[in-house]
Design an enzyme around this catalytic site. Structure first.
Site, PDB file in Angstrom:
ATOM      1  N   HIS A  17       0.814  -1.222   0.000  1.00  0.00           N
ATOM      2  CA  HIS A  17       0.000   0.000   0.000  1.00  0.00           C
ATOM      3  C   HIS A  17       0.845   1.269   0.000  1.00  0.00           C
ATOM      4  O   HIS A  17       0.343   2.339  -0.354  1.00  0.00           O
ATOM      5  CB  HIS A  17      -0.961   0.008   1.197  1.00  0.00           C
ATOM      6  CG  HIS A  17      -2.194  -0.807   0.989  1.00  0.00           C
ATOM      7  ND1 HIS A  17      -3.349  -0.308   0.405  1.00  0.00           N
ATOM      8  CD2 HIS A  17      -2.457  -2.104   1.285  1.00  0.00           C
ATOM      9  CE1 HIS A  17      -4.269  -1.250   0.368  1.00  0.00           C
ATOM     10  NE2 HIS A  17      -3.760  -2.362   0.888  1.00  0.00           N
ATOM     11  N   ASP A  77      -7.919  -1.482  -1.318  1.00  0.00           N
ATOM     12  CA  ASP A  77      -8.845  -2.369  -0.611  1.00  0.00           C
ATOM     13  C   ASP A  77     -10.251  -1.920  -1.007  1.00  0.00           C
ATOM     14  O   ASP A  77     -10.618  -0.766  -0.762  1.00  0.00           O
ATOM     15  CB  ASP A  77      -8.662  -2.245   0.901  1.00  0.00           C
ATOM     16  CG  ASP A  77      -7.329  -2.819   1.371  1.00  0.00           C
ATOM     17  OD1 ASP A  77      -6.738  -3.643   0.652  1.00  0.00           O
ATOM     18  OD2 ASP A  77      -6.884  -2.446   2.470  1.00  0.00           O
ATOM     19  N   GLU A 111      -7.240 -12.312   0.707  1.00  0.00           N
ATOM     20  CA  GLU A 111      -8.160 -11.219   1.065  1.00  0.00           C
ATOM     21  C   GLU A 111      -9.035 -10.861  -0.142  1.00  0.00           C
ATOM     22  O   GLU A 111      -8.515 -10.373  -1.155  1.00  0.00           O
ATOM     23  CB  GLU A 111      -7.363  -9.973   1.505  1.00  0.00           C
ATOM     24  CG  GLU A 111      -6.529 -10.221   2.755  1.00  0.00           C
ATOM     25  CD  GLU A 111      -5.676  -9.024   3.170  1.00  0.00           C
ATOM     26  OE1 GLU A 111      -5.551  -8.062   2.374  1.00  0.00           O
ATOM     27  OE2 GLU A 111      -5.135  -9.069   4.284  1.00  0.00           O
ATOM     28  N   HIS A 169      -8.447  -7.076  -1.395  1.00  0.00           N
ATOM     29  CA  HIS A 169      -7.159  -6.440  -1.728  1.00  0.00           C
ATOM     30  C   HIS A 169      -6.771  -6.702  -3.191  1.00  0.00           C
ATOM     31  O   HIS A 169      -6.616  -7.848  -3.607  1.00  0.00           O
ATOM     32  CB  HIS A 169      -6.065  -6.948  -0.785  1.00  0.00           C
ATOM     33  CG  HIS A 169      -4.724  -6.328  -1.071  1.00  0.00           C
ATOM     34  ND1 HIS A 169      -4.134  -5.389  -0.255  1.00  0.00           N
ATOM     35  CD2 HIS A 169      -3.861  -6.499  -2.111  1.00  0.00           C
ATOM     36  CE1 HIS A 169      -2.979  -5.015  -0.774  1.00  0.00           C
ATOM     37  NE2 HIS A 169      -2.786  -5.685  -1.901  1.00  0.00           N
TER      38      HIS A 169
HETATM   39  C1  LIG Z   1      -4.551  -4.730   6.190  1.00  0.00           C
HETATM   40  C2  LIG Z   1      -5.230  -5.187   4.926  1.00  0.00           C
HETATM   41  N1  LIG Z   1      -6.314  -4.322   4.613  1.00  0.00           N
HETATM   42  C3  LIG Z   1      -4.216  -5.211   3.790  1.00  0.00           C
HETATM   43  O1  LIG Z   1      -4.143  -4.275   3.035  1.00  0.00           O
HETATM   44  N2  LIG Z   1      -3.435  -6.292   3.720  1.00  0.00           N
HETATM   45  C4  LIG Z   1      -2.360  -6.364   2.761  1.00  0.00           C
HETATM   46  C5  LIG Z   1      -1.778  -7.752   2.668  1.00  0.00           C
HETATM   47  C6  LIG Z   1      -1.270  -5.350   3.078  1.00  0.00           C
HETATM   48  O2  LIG Z   1      -1.146  -4.863   4.215  1.00  0.00           O
HETATM   49  O3  LIG Z   1      -0.466  -5.074   2.139  1.00  0.00           O
HETATM   50 ZN   LIG Z   2      -4.853  -4.074   1.073  1.00  0.00          ZN
END
Ligand SMILES: C[C@@H](N)C(=O)N[C@H](C)C(=O)O
Ligand SMILES: [Zn+2]
Length: 237
Positions: free
Chosen positions: A137, A144, A207, A210
Protein backbone atom coordinates in the site's frame (compact mmCIF):
# COMPACT_ATOMS: atom_id res chain seq x y z
CA UNK A 1 -30.11 -8.24 -14.19
CA UNK A 2 -29.42 -10.50 -17.17
CA UNK A 3 -28.82 -14.26 -16.77
CA UNK A 4 -25.09 -13.70 -17.26
CA UNK A 5 -25.00 -11.21 -14.37
CA UNK A 6 -27.14 -13.50 -12.20
CA UNK A 7 -24.55 -16.25 -12.49
CA UNK A 8 -21.07 -14.73 -12.84
CA UNK A 9 -18.21 -17.08 -13.76
CA UNK A 10 -16.32 -18.74 -10.88
CA UNK A 11 -13.12 -17.18 -9.59
CA UNK A 12 -10.27 -19.29 -11.02
CA UNK A 13 -7.34 -20.58 -8.93
CA UNK A 14 -5.16 -17.60 -8.03
CA UNK A 15 -1.38 -17.15 -8.12
CA UNK A 16 0.36 -16.53 -4.81
CA UNK A 17 2.46 -13.39 -4.30
CA UNK A 18 5.19 -15.42 -2.50
CA UNK A 19 8.58 -14.21 -3.66
CA UNK A 20 7.32 -10.69 -4.43
CA UNK A 21 10.38 -9.19 -2.71
CA UNK A 22 12.52 -10.39 -5.62
CA UNK A 23 10.46 -8.56 -8.26
CA UNK A 24 12.57 -5.70 -9.66
CA UNK A 25 11.10 -2.19 -9.45
CA UNK A 26 11.62 0.38 -12.23
CA UNK A 27 9.81 3.39 -10.74
CA UNK A 28 7.80 5.20 -13.42
CA UNK A 29 7.34 8.45 -11.47
CA UNK A 30 3.55 8.57 -11.81
CA UNK A 31 2.09 10.81 -9.04
CA UNK A 32 -0.52 10.03 -6.41
CA UNK A 33 -3.90 11.72 -6.92
CA UNK A 34 -7.03 11.84 -4.75
CA UNK A 35 -9.54 9.12 -5.67
CA UNK A 36 -12.57 10.99 -7.01
CA UNK A 37 -16.14 10.23 -5.98
CA UNK A 38 -18.49 9.27 -8.79
CA UNK A 39 -21.89 7.59 -9.19
CA UNK A 40 -20.25 4.14 -9.43
CA UNK A 41 -17.09 4.84 -7.39
CA UNK A 42 -17.29 5.67 -3.68
CA UNK A 43 -14.73 6.09 -0.93
CA UNK A 44 -15.24 4.89 2.62
CA UNK A 45 -11.95 5.62 4.43
CA UNK A 46 -12.14 2.98 7.13
CA UNK A 47 -8.83 3.72 8.87
CA UNK A 48 -9.56 7.43 9.08
CA UNK A 49 -13.03 6.60 10.48
CA UNK A 50 -11.33 4.40 13.11
CA UNK A 51 -9.13 7.36 14.10
CA UNK A 52 -5.86 5.58 13.28
CA UNK A 53 -3.06 8.17 13.58
CA UNK A 54 -1.84 9.30 10.14
CA UNK A 55 -4.92 8.06 8.24
CA UNK A 56 -6.66 10.61 6.01
CA UNK A 57 -10.26 11.18 4.93
CA UNK A 58 -9.03 11.59 1.36
CA UNK A 59 -7.84 8.37 -0.27
CA UNK A 60 -4.89 8.64 -2.67
CA UNK A 61 -3.63 6.31 -5.41
CA UNK A 62 -1.39 6.40 -8.48
CA UNK A 63 -3.01 7.95 -11.55
CA UNK A 64 -2.98 4.61 -13.39
CA UNK A 65 -4.73 2.94 -10.46
CA UNK A 66 -7.48 5.58 -10.41
CA UNK A 67 -8.07 5.17 -14.15
CA UNK A 68 -8.47 1.42 -13.63
CA UNK A 69 -10.78 1.86 -10.63
CA UNK A 70 -13.07 4.00 -12.80
CA UNK A 71 -13.00 1.26 -15.45
CA UNK A 72 -13.84 -1.45 -12.92
CA UNK A 73 -16.65 0.64 -11.42
CA UNK A 74 -18.19 1.28 -14.84
CA UNK A 75 -18.28 -2.48 -15.53
CA UNK A 76 -20.40 -3.27 -12.46
CA UNK A 77 -24.06 -4.24 -12.87
CA UNK A 78 -26.72 -1.53 -12.60
CA UNK A 79 -27.38 -0.57 -8.99
CA UNK A 80 -23.95 -1.66 -7.71
CA UNK A 81 -20.99 0.67 -7.06
CA UNK A 82 -17.34 0.08 -6.18
CA UNK A 83 -16.34 1.29 -2.72
CA UNK A 84 -12.71 1.96 -1.81
CA UNK A 85 -11.84 1.36 1.85
CA UNK A 86 -8.14 2.21 1.58
CA UNK A 87 -5.48 2.88 -1.06
CA UNK A 88 -2.06 4.57 -0.64
CA UNK A 89 -1.20 4.05 3.01
CA UNK A 90 1.27 6.05 5.14
CA UNK A 91 3.85 3.91 6.91
CA UNK A 92 2.50 4.99 10.33
CA UNK A 93 -0.87 3.41 9.45
CA UNK A 94 0.79 0.23 8.11
CA UNK A 95 2.76 0.00 11.37
CA UNK A 96 -0.38 0.54 13.47
CA UNK A 97 -2.26 -2.22 11.62
CA UNK A 98 0.71 -4.58 11.84
CA UNK A 99 1.24 -4.01 15.59
CA UNK A 100 -2.47 -4.22 16.36
CA UNK A 101 -2.89 -7.58 14.59
CA UNK A 102 0.40 -8.89 16.02
CA UNK A 103 -0.80 -8.19 19.57
CA UNK A 104 -4.14 -9.93 18.88
CA UNK A 105 -2.52 -12.93 17.24
CA UNK A 106 0.15 -13.28 19.94
CA UNK A 107 -2.55 -13.37 22.59
CA UNK A 108 -4.62 -15.92 20.67
CA UNK A 109 -1.84 -18.27 19.54
CA UNK A 110 1.15 -17.66 21.81
CA UNK A 111 3.34 -17.11 18.73
CA UNK A 112 6.37 -14.84 19.12
CA UNK A 113 9.30 -13.49 17.11
CA UNK A 114 9.76 -14.56 13.48
CA UNK A 115 6.85 -17.03 13.57
CA UNK A 116 4.49 -14.28 14.76
CA UNK A 117 5.77 -11.80 12.17
CA UNK A 118 5.26 -14.36 9.38
CA UNK A 119 1.71 -15.15 10.51
CA UNK A 120 0.84 -11.44 10.72
CA UNK A 121 2.33 -10.71 7.28
CA UNK A 122 -0.17 -13.10 5.69
CA UNK A 123 -2.84 -10.44 6.33
CA UNK A 124 -0.91 -7.20 7.00
CA UNK A 125 2.28 -6.46 5.07
CA UNK A 126 5.46 -5.76 7.00
CA UNK A 127 5.80 -1.96 7.25
CA UNK A 128 8.67 -1.09 4.88
CA UNK A 129 9.97 1.92 3.02
CA UNK A 130 12.89 -0.11 1.68
CA UNK A 131 13.14 0.83 -2.02
CA UNK A 132 13.76 -2.87 -2.89
CA UNK A 133 10.60 -4.16 -1.20
CA UNK A 134 8.18 -1.50 0.10
CA UNK A 135 4.83 -2.42 1.68
CA UNK A 136 2.24 -2.88 -1.08
CA UNK A 137 0.00 0.00 0.00
CA UNK A 138 3.01 2.35 0.43
CA UNK A 139 3.45 2.27 -3.37
CA UNK A 140 0.06 3.75 -4.24
CA UNK A 141 -0.59 0.62 -6.31
CA UNK A 142 -2.71 -1.34 -3.81
CA UNK A 143 -6.40 -0.81 -3.07
CA UNK A 144 -8.85 -2.37 -0.61
CA UNK A 145 -12.28 -2.44 -2.20
CA UNK A 146 -15.81 -3.77 -1.78
CA UNK A 147 -19.25 -3.22 -3.23
CA UNK A 148 -22.20 -1.06 -2.23
CA UNK A 149 -25.56 -0.24 -3.73
CA UNK A 150 -25.71 3.02 -5.67
CA UNK A 151 -27.84 4.36 -2.81
CA UNK A 152 -24.90 3.75 -0.48
CA UNK A 153 -25.64 0.47 1.37
CA UNK A 154 -22.51 -1.66 1.87
CA UNK A 155 -22.90 -5.19 0.53
CA UNK A 156 -21.73 -8.20 2.54
CA UNK A 157 -19.14 -10.33 0.77
CA UNK A 158 -18.97 -13.12 3.34
CA UNK A 159 -16.70 -11.56 5.95
CA UNK A 160 -16.20 -8.07 7.28
CA UNK A 161 -13.46 -5.99 5.65
CA UNK A 162 -10.15 -6.80 7.42
CA UNK A 163 -11.45 -9.99 9.00
CA UNK A 164 -8.11 -11.84 9.04
CA UNK A 165 -9.57 -15.34 8.84
CA UNK A 166 -9.44 -18.20 6.30
CA UNK A 167 -13.01 -17.33 5.17
CA UNK A 168 -11.65 -14.03 3.79
CA UNK A 169 -9.68 -15.91 1.11
CA UNK A 170 -11.02 -14.71 -2.23
CA UNK A 171 -11.97 -18.24 -3.41
CA UNK A 172 -13.24 -19.51 -0.02
CA UNK A 173 -16.88 -19.41 -1.03
CA UNK A 174 -16.13 -21.18 -4.34
CA UNK A 175 -15.50 -24.29 -2.22
CA UNK A 176 -17.59 -23.62 0.90
CA UNK A 177 -20.80 -21.77 -0.03
CA UNK A 178 -23.75 -23.84 1.20
CA UNK A 179 -26.67 -21.59 1.97
CA UNK A 180 -28.44 -19.28 -0.48
CA UNK A 181 -26.99 -16.27 1.42
CA UNK A 182 -23.45 -17.67 0.99
CA UNK A 183 -24.05 -18.28 -2.72
CA UNK A 184 -25.10 -14.63 -3.05
CA UNK A 185 -21.94 -13.52 -1.21
CA UNK A 186 -19.88 -15.77 -3.50
CA UNK A 187 -21.49 -14.16 -6.54
CA UNK A 188 -20.69 -10.67 -5.21
CA UNK A 189 -17.04 -11.72 -4.79
CA UNK A 190 -17.12 -12.97 -8.37
CA UNK A 191 -18.62 -9.70 -9.64
CA UNK A 192 -15.94 -7.70 -7.80
CA UNK A 193 -13.15 -10.03 -8.96
CA UNK A 194 -14.12 -9.94 -12.65
CA UNK A 195 -14.64 -6.16 -12.70
CA UNK A 196 -11.25 -5.56 -11.05
CA UNK A 197 -9.22 -8.09 -13.03
CA UNK A 198 -10.76 -7.03 -16.37
CA UNK A 199 -9.70 -3.48 -15.47
CA UNK A 200 -6.13 -4.75 -15.04
CA UNK A 201 -5.76 -5.47 -11.30
CA UNK A 202 -4.50 -8.65 -9.66
CA UNK A 203 -5.97 -10.02 -6.44
CA UNK A 204 -4.23 -11.00 -3.20
CA UNK A 205 -5.58 -14.55 -2.65
CA UNK A 206 -5.98 -14.36 1.17
CA UNK A 207 -8.16 -11.22 1.06
CA UNK A 208 -11.21 -10.77 -1.18
CA UNK A 209 -10.86 -6.97 -0.83
CA UNK A 210 -7.16 -6.44 -1.73
CA UNK A 211 -6.18 -5.69 -5.35
CA UNK A 212 -2.93 -4.46 -6.90
CA UNK A 213 -1.71 -2.75 -10.04
CA UNK A 214 1.89 -1.92 -10.92
CA UNK A 215 3.54 -2.87 -7.60
CA UNK A 216 5.55 -5.97 -6.62
CA UNK A 217 2.48 -8.09 -5.72
CA UNK A 218 1.16 -7.35 -9.23
CA UNK A 219 4.58 -8.01 -10.77
CA UNK A 220 4.84 -11.37 -9.03
CA UNK A 221 1.42 -12.54 -10.20
CA UNK A 222 1.87 -11.26 -13.76
CA UNK A 223 5.56 -12.15 -14.12
CA UNK A 224 6.56 -8.57 -14.98
CA UNK A 225 8.75 -5.93 -13.28
CA UNK A 226 7.00 -3.48 -10.95
CA UNK A 227 6.67 0.17 -11.95
CA UNK A 228 5.44 1.56 -8.60
CA UNK A 229 7.91 1.69 -5.71
CA UNK A 230 7.72 3.42 -2.32
CA UNK A 231 6.19 6.89 -2.57
CA UNK A 232 5.52 9.67 -0.07
CA UNK A 233 2.35 11.69 -0.56
CA UNK A 234 4.24 14.97 -0.22
CA UNK A 235 6.11 14.06 -3.42
CA UNK A 236 2.81 14.33 -5.31
CA UNK A 237 1.19 17.60 -4.18
C1 LIG B 1 -4.55 -4.73 6.19
C2 LIG B 1 -5.23 -5.19 4.93
N1 LIG B 1 -6.31 -4.32 4.61
C3 LIG B 1 -4.22 -5.21 3.79
O1 LIG B 1 -4.14 -4.28 3.04
N2 LIG B 1 -3.44 -6.29 3.72
C4 LIG B 1 -2.36 -6.36 2.76
C5 LIG B 1 -1.78 -7.75 2.67
C6 LIG B 1 -1.27 -5.35 3.08
O2 LIG B 1 -1.15 -4.86 4.22
O3 LIG B 1 -0.47 -5.07 2.14
ZN1 LIG C 1 -4.85 -4.07 1.07
Amino acid sequence: MTDRQDCPAPIPPLRSVDGFRDVPIAECGEPLRPIPAAEKLRTHPVYWARGIPGAEATLWAREGVIARLLHAAAALPDGIALVVFDAWRPLAVQQYLFDEFAARLAQRTGLTGEALARAVARYVSVPSRDPRHPSAHATGGAVDVGLCTTDGRLLHLGTAFDAFVPEAATRWLEEHAQSEAERQQRDLRRILFHAMTKAGFTNYPDEWWHYDYGNQFYGRVRGVPAMYGYIEREASV
